[in-house]
Scaffold this active site. Structure first.
Site, PDB file in Angstrom:
ATOM      1  N   GLY A  63     -16.775  20.335 -48.975  1.00 43.87           N
ATOM      2  CA  GLY A  63     -18.024  20.527 -48.258  1.00 43.87           C
ATOM      3  C   GLY A  63     -19.165  20.713 -49.251  1.00 43.87           C
ATOM      4  N   CYS A  90     -11.283  21.733 -53.370  1.00 48.61           N
ATOM      5  CA  CYS A  90     -12.790  21.990 -53.709  1.00 48.61           C
ATOM      6  C   CYS A  90     -13.488  22.985 -52.647  1.00 48.61           C
ATOM      7  CB  CYS A  90     -13.547  20.796 -53.672  1.00 48.61           C
ATOM      8  SG  CYS A  90     -15.178  20.917 -54.705  1.00 48.61           S
ATOM      9  N   TYR A  91     -14.268  22.663 -51.777  1.00 48.55           N
ATOM     10  CA  TYR A  91     -14.723  23.851 -50.897  1.00 48.55           C
ATOM     11  C   TYR A  91     -13.448  24.568 -50.383  1.00 48.55           C
ATOM     12  CZ  TYR A  91     -17.732  26.329 -47.321  1.00 48.55           C
ATOM     13  OH  TYR A  91     -18.117  27.170 -46.380  1.00 48.55           O
ATOM     14  N   HIS A 177     -10.776  16.400 -56.596  1.00 52.32           N
ATOM     15  CA  HIS A 177     -10.592  15.855 -55.315  1.00 52.32           C
ATOM     16  C   HIS A 177      -9.507  14.597 -55.570  1.00 52.32           C
ATOM     17  CE1 HIS A 177     -14.122  17.209 -53.098  1.00 52.32           C
ATOM     18  NE2 HIS A 177     -14.617  17.360 -54.257  1.00 52.32           N
ATOM     19  N   GLU A 179      -8.325  12.860 -53.227  1.00 46.65           N
ATOM     20  CA  GLU A 179      -8.318  11.593 -52.175  1.00 46.65           C
ATOM     21  C   GLU A 179      -9.405  10.591 -52.653  1.00 46.65           C
ATOM     22  OE1 GLU A 179      -9.889  14.812 -52.144  1.00 46.65           O
ATOM     23  OE2 GLU A 179     -11.749  14.791 -51.069  1.00 46.65           O
ATOM     24  N   ASP A 236     -10.427  -6.206 -32.548  1.00 44.61           N
ATOM     25  CA  ASP A 236     -10.049  -4.877 -31.937  1.00 44.61           C
ATOM     26  C   ASP A 236      -9.936  -5.247 -30.427  1.00 44.61           C
ATOM     27  OD1 ASP A 236     -10.726  -3.713 -34.260  1.00 44.61           O
ATOM     28  OD2 ASP A 236     -12.697  -3.285 -33.851  1.00 44.61           O
ATOM     29  N   LYS A 382      -9.354   0.420 -39.076  1.00 42.94           N
ATOM     30  CA  LYS A 382      -9.412  -1.250 -38.991  1.00 42.94           C
ATOM     31  C   LYS A 382      -7.925  -1.951 -39.751  1.00 42.94           C
ATOM     32  CE  LYS A 382     -12.177  -4.667 -37.841  1.00 42.94           C
ATOM     33  NZ  LYS A 382     -12.815  -4.554 -36.571  1.00 42.94           N
TER      34      LYS A 382
HETATM   35  N1  GLN Z   1     -20.331  23.017 -52.162  1.00 42.43           N
HETATM   36  C1  GLN Z   1     -19.251  23.434 -53.013  1.00 42.43           C
HETATM   37  C2  GLN Z   1     -19.469  23.123 -54.662  1.00 42.43           C
HETATM   38  O1  GLN Z   1     -20.564  22.865 -54.767  1.00 42.43           O
HETATM   39  C3  GLN Z   1     -18.004  22.547 -52.660  1.00 42.43           C
HETATM   40  C4  GLN Z   1     -18.261  21.423 -53.345  1.00 42.43           C
HETATM   41  C5  GLN Z   1     -17.146  20.454 -52.824  1.00 42.43           C
HETATM   42  O2  GLN Z   1     -16.262  20.630 -51.869  1.00 42.43           O
HETATM   43  N2  GLN Z   1     -16.990  19.167 -53.202  1.00 42.43           N
HETATM   44  O3  GLN Z   1     -18.970  24.082 -55.698  1.00 42.43           O
END
Ligand code: GLN
Length: 526
Positions: A63, A90-91, A177, A179, A236, A382
């Site tokens: 986030g 991450c966040y 990340h 993902e 759809d 989709k």
């Molecule tokens: N905002 C947080 C940071 O800068 C998390 C970033 C993120 O989740 N991509 O570290």
């Protein structure tokens, strides 16, 4: 929807993705589904006590916020009471660290891009077959201490806490990340989490979905109620109609409105495919005079779109009122072809003060008609809808058809929309698409069409001066329609199409090819 109806997340083992507003959150859901584990995304503010099903595991997304700043979003601590594995990304990891000791602060430098992961604790099940791979980072905040009860499992050059795990519980945090496709073994890591650690069954297949969904619809609609829905001939609405038909047969009434700005032979084709091919109970309404009458003299693109949208609602309501269910009851439900990306967009966490955007595919309809909404595709992406369509016997050509805008050719005829102008655009478009198909390029292109420009140009045909209009061809490739690039045809292909259009379509003196990307241009011209 009615409480009595079992949700998909209660039938399939589900990984709950709590979204902290990362631009990649929906990709987590995507990746999990790619190896047949069902995943659903909810805002990070979701109250666990309000969930009607128990997740097999929870992922906290990344986030844009900083956990240590006031007003930043935080997760409901009840997630720990569920006793299911948790993975913070991450966040999400910073949030886990914040909860367990507050050791998070701004880093000396941002870390954005690739890094190499060194797994320090090979026994960690999250990192099975993931050691020493490239991962992708995107953060400015950093853990500066190990959270209470956690140990380090992986490091990278800039992140001494690239991955952490709880000493005793199944709680993990990763700074990178998994993902995004730039993380080499990201999918393997998510698989390790979902299948090995959460023990989620990987049985999310469209074959299994069909049965579950049909049973769900039957339960929701009950033994006598009737349902209406608009179909456009697109994938759809057709797949939605097919599912409804399988579930409740002729108690589902499909309505197709010919607005006079459909493509060449489209209405006939849709009728044939849906009734003869798929057995759907379909009413075709020819409202082309009404639509074209209301469009007369209108040149502003936004006005055109509004007129078509409103007229559609008028016609649909009028037709729906004519349907008299055999049971003598009023029609109770409206089928809507909402897909998962629309749902994600409407629930996504977009700021400390959560805004939930409701979306209307057929704006206004519900308010007037007091119908309950039924959305059989709301869990699907989709490509899942396409796969489902193929499985249910929807013709291949229809399943893979390029998207077509609601206002149809009205926004591909620039300037005033008259029957004569529509005819030119329609014929030019049919030639272009036929040539694309003949060249075997249709599937490589995401969307292609011909637009009729409201300019005249001088030409010469059979020694006579002509003064006719211009066709602009457009063909783009895109993954998500948010950005797009124009398709690189061979010159010989363009030459053939241009020659056919000027020779076969009366009223066209010149053909051009649009070589603008999106942005700055949009896919459609209006
Ligand atoms: N905002 C947080 C940071 O800068 C998390 C970033 C993120 O989740 N991509 O570290």
């Amino acid at each position: 929807m009615s409480d009595a109806v079992v949700e998909v997340s209660a039938v399939f083992d589900t990984i709950l993705v709590l979204d902290f507003g990362s631009q990649y959150s929906h990709l987590i859901t995507r990746r999990l589904r790619e190896f047949n584990v069902y995943a659903e995304m909810l805002p990070c503010t979701q109250k666990i006590s309000e969930l009607s099903w128990k997740p097999a595991g929870i992922i906290l997304s990344g986030g844009p916020y900083s956990v240590y700043l006031e007003g930043s979003p935080h997760v409901d601590h009840d997630i720990f009471k569920l006793n299911v594995p948790i993975l913070g990304i991450c966040y999400g990891m910073q949030e886990l660290a914040w909860i367990n000791g507050k050791g998070v602060a701004r880093g000396e430098k941002r870390e954005y891009g690739p890094a190499t992961l060194n797994v320090e604790d090979a026994s960690c099940p999250l990192f099975k077959d993931v050691d020493h791979s490239k991962v992708w980072m995107s953060h400015g905040d950093k853990l500066h201490a190990l959270p209470t009860g956690f140990k380090i499992v992986a490091t990278s050059e800039n992140s001494p806490f690239a991955a952490i795990a709880h000493e005793t519980d199944s709680i993990f945090g990763i700074q990178f990340h998994p993902e995004v496709t730039h993380t080499e073994k990201g999918k393997q890591l998510l698989r390790n989490f979902a299948i090995d650690i959460c023990k989620a069954q990987n049985n999310w297949t469209m074959e299994n979905f069909i049965d579950t969904e049909i049973a769900r619809i039957q339960k929701l609609v009950g033994p006598t109620a009737e349902v209406i829905g608009a179909v456009s001939g697109g994938v759809d609405s057709t797949v939605g109609a097919k599912i409804m038909h399988e579930a409740i047969g002729d108690r589902f009434h499909a309505i197709y409105v010919d607005n006079g700005v459909m493509r060449l032979n489209e209405t006939e084709q849709v009728y044939k495919t849906l009734t003869e091919g798929l057995g759907i109970n379909l009413t075709v309404v020819d409202a082309s005079d009404l639509f074209l009458g209301r469009l007369k003299g209108v040149t502003d693109p936004e006005k055109k779109r509004k007129i078509i949208g409103n007229t559609f609602i008028n016609v649909f309501e009028e037709e729906a009122a004519k349907i008299k269910p055999a049971s003598g009851q009023e029609i109770e439900f409206l089928l809507q072809g909402t897909l998962y990306p629309d749902v994600i967009e409407s629930i996504s966490f977009k700021g400390p003060s959560q805004t939930i955007k409701t979306h209307h595919n057929v704006g206004g309809l519900l308010d007037n008609m007091k119908l309950k909404l039924i959305e059989p595709l709301r869990e699907l992406f989709k490509d899942e809808v396409r796969h489902l369509g193929e499985l249910m016997g929807v013709p291949h050509d229809l399943v893979w058809r390029h998207p077509f805008p609601g206002p149809g050719l009205a926004i591909r005829v620039l300037g005033e929309v008259t029957p004569a102008q529509v005819k030119i655009a329609r014929e030019a478009d049919a030639i272009f698409i036929a040539e694309i198909k003949a060249a075997g390029l249709y599937k490589q292109i995401s969307q292609a069409f011909a637009a009729l420009l409201p300019v005249r140009s001088v030409g010469v045909m059979g020694d006579q001066r002509t003064y006719e209009q211009v066709i602009a061809l457009r063909a783009i490739t895109t993954v998500d329609f948010m950005t797009a690039d124009w398709f690189e045809f061979d010159y010989s292909f363009l030459k053939r199409v241009a020659s056919r259009i000027v020779n076969e379509v009366d009223g066209v003196a010149r053909v051009t090819y649009d070589i603008t990307s999106k942005p700055p241009a949009t896919v459609e011209w209006e």
